[in-house]
Structure formats: C-alpha cells, structure tokens
Design an enzyme around this catalytic site. Structure first.
Site, PDB file in Angstrom:
ATOM      1  N   THR A  70      -1.848   5.479   1.910  1.00 46.55           N
ATOM      2  CA  THR A  70      -3.014   4.606   1.919  1.00 46.55           C
ATOM      3  C   THR A  70      -2.987   3.780   3.196  1.00 46.55           C
ATOM      4  O   THR A  70      -1.940   3.289   3.603  1.00 46.55           O
ATOM      5  CB  THR A  70      -3.015   3.685   0.680  1.00 46.55           C
ATOM      6  N   LEU A 103       0.873  -1.171   0.000  1.00 47.10           N
ATOM      7  CA  LEU A 103       0.000   0.000   0.000  1.00 47.10           C
ATOM      8  C   LEU A 103       0.908   1.218   0.000  1.00 47.10           C
ATOM      9  O   LEU A 103       1.966   1.201   0.636  1.00 47.10           O
ATOM     10  CB  LEU A 103      -0.889   0.035   1.255  1.00 47.10           C
ATOM     11  N   ASP A 104       0.507   2.272  -0.686  1.00 45.52           N
ATOM     12  CA  ASP A 104       1.271   3.517  -0.681  1.00 45.52           C
ATOM     13  C   ASP A 104       1.369   4.052   0.739  1.00 45.52           C
ATOM     14  O   ASP A 104       0.515   3.761   1.585  1.00 45.52           O
ATOM     15  CB  ASP A 104       0.575   4.581  -1.538  1.00 45.52           C
ATOM     16  N   TYR A 105       2.359   4.888   0.981  1.00 44.89           N
ATOM     17  CA  TYR A 105       2.555   5.449   2.325  1.00 44.89           C
ATOM     18  C   TYR A 105       1.313   6.198   2.808  1.00 44.89           C
ATOM     19  O   TYR A 105       1.012   6.224   3.988  1.00 44.89           O
ATOM     20  CB  TYR A 105       3.794   6.366   2.365  1.00 44.89           C
TER      21      TYR A 105
END
Length: 172
Positions: free
Chosen positions: A50, A46-48
């Site tokens: 998200t 997951l993106d930082y």
C-alpha cells in the site's frame, strides 16, 4: 531535550513500516539517521504493497492521538479494484459491511467513483486490512491501494519516497 519531529511521507510500494523489517526495505531508511536515533515512529502503518500518506513523529502523544481508535481520524484512500464497482456494492459499503472477527460493521463515510473500477473511500478506524476486507466483503478485490489523507492532513504533491516536515496539527 530532543526536538519534536512531525513528518508526512508518501510511502512507496515495497516498504515496511517497521524498524525491523522482515522482507522489504524499512520506511526509516528514507530518513536521516539522526531522525531515527531521535525516536522517529510511524503513527499507524501501511502494508508493504500500500502506498501513500503516512505520518511519523518522535512525539508519543501525537502518535497516540493519530492511532487511537476512539479519536476516529478519517482516512481517505484511492482503491483500484479487480472488478467494476456497482451501485449495489457502493450502497453496501455506505450502509456498512460486517467483517469477520470484528464486533461492529465497517462503514464507508464517503465513497466516490473515480473510474469504473477506481474508488475514493473514506473510513474511520484502521483495523487490520480494513479497506481490502471491506471490498472483499462485497465480492470485489483491491489490486492497488493508496492513502491520500489522514484527518486534515493531505498527501499533496509529494512523490513516492518524498517527505515533508509538518506541524503537530497535521492529522488532527
């Protein structure tokens, strides 16, 4: 032989899914050092910015099963949007939107409106920034993204930063 670990984590905002983070704290800092030494890895990322459900394990077959596009585990997210989601936008997402540099359209398997600008979206795949790019393709913008489910594994009541041991059937 090292014991196999299967974990679900509610990833907090601002953490990277990397053993060598570049700009933010690593999700691996949330676990006992012995887990990390035993080969704990993220099954997908997951993106930082998200938040939400991420599965981790030291079982390579489990990780491959979760990550492999052909297995096609559905993933469900709550997306908070910059603009209201119109019926026209909803229809486009359910029909499929073509994303730049992708061979096939990305389709929302399910799409529920939770509020004027909050949607629950279920997708298959997991291409780079897929949900954010899908909403951008219909001229909207994701301002917050939270994953709640992977396959049959749900986040449940875990608070941000909390994790729980699960069995290897989670996600499958």
């Amino acid at each position: 032989m090292k014991p196999k670990l299967y974990i679900k984590l509610n990833k907090p905002h601002g953490y990277e899914c990397s053993h060598a983070p570049t700009h933010h704290e690593s999700v691996f800092a949330l676990f006992p050092p012995d887990f990390v030494k035993n080969g704990l890895q993220c099954a997908g990322r997951l993106d930082y910015d998200t938040t939400g459900l991420i599965l981790l394990s030291n079982d390579g077959e489990f990780i491959h099963r979760i990550e492999h596009p052909k297995k096609g585990f559905a993933k469900t997210y709550i997306a908070t949007l910059a603009e209201s989601l119109t019926e026209e936008m909803r229809k486009k997402l359910l029909a499929g939107v073509q994303l730049r540099n992708e061979k096939h359209p990305s389709v929302a398997l399910e799409l529920k409106l939770l509020a004027e600008n909050v949607a629950e979206i279920t997708i298959k795949g997991g291409i780079y920034h897929q949900v954010k790019r899908m909403f951008a393709a219909i001229d909207n913008k994701v301002v917050a993204l939270h994953r709640t489910k992977i396959g049959n594994c749900e986040l449940g009541g875990l608070k941000a930063g909390e994790w729980l041991m699960v069995d290897e059937g989670c996600g499958g």
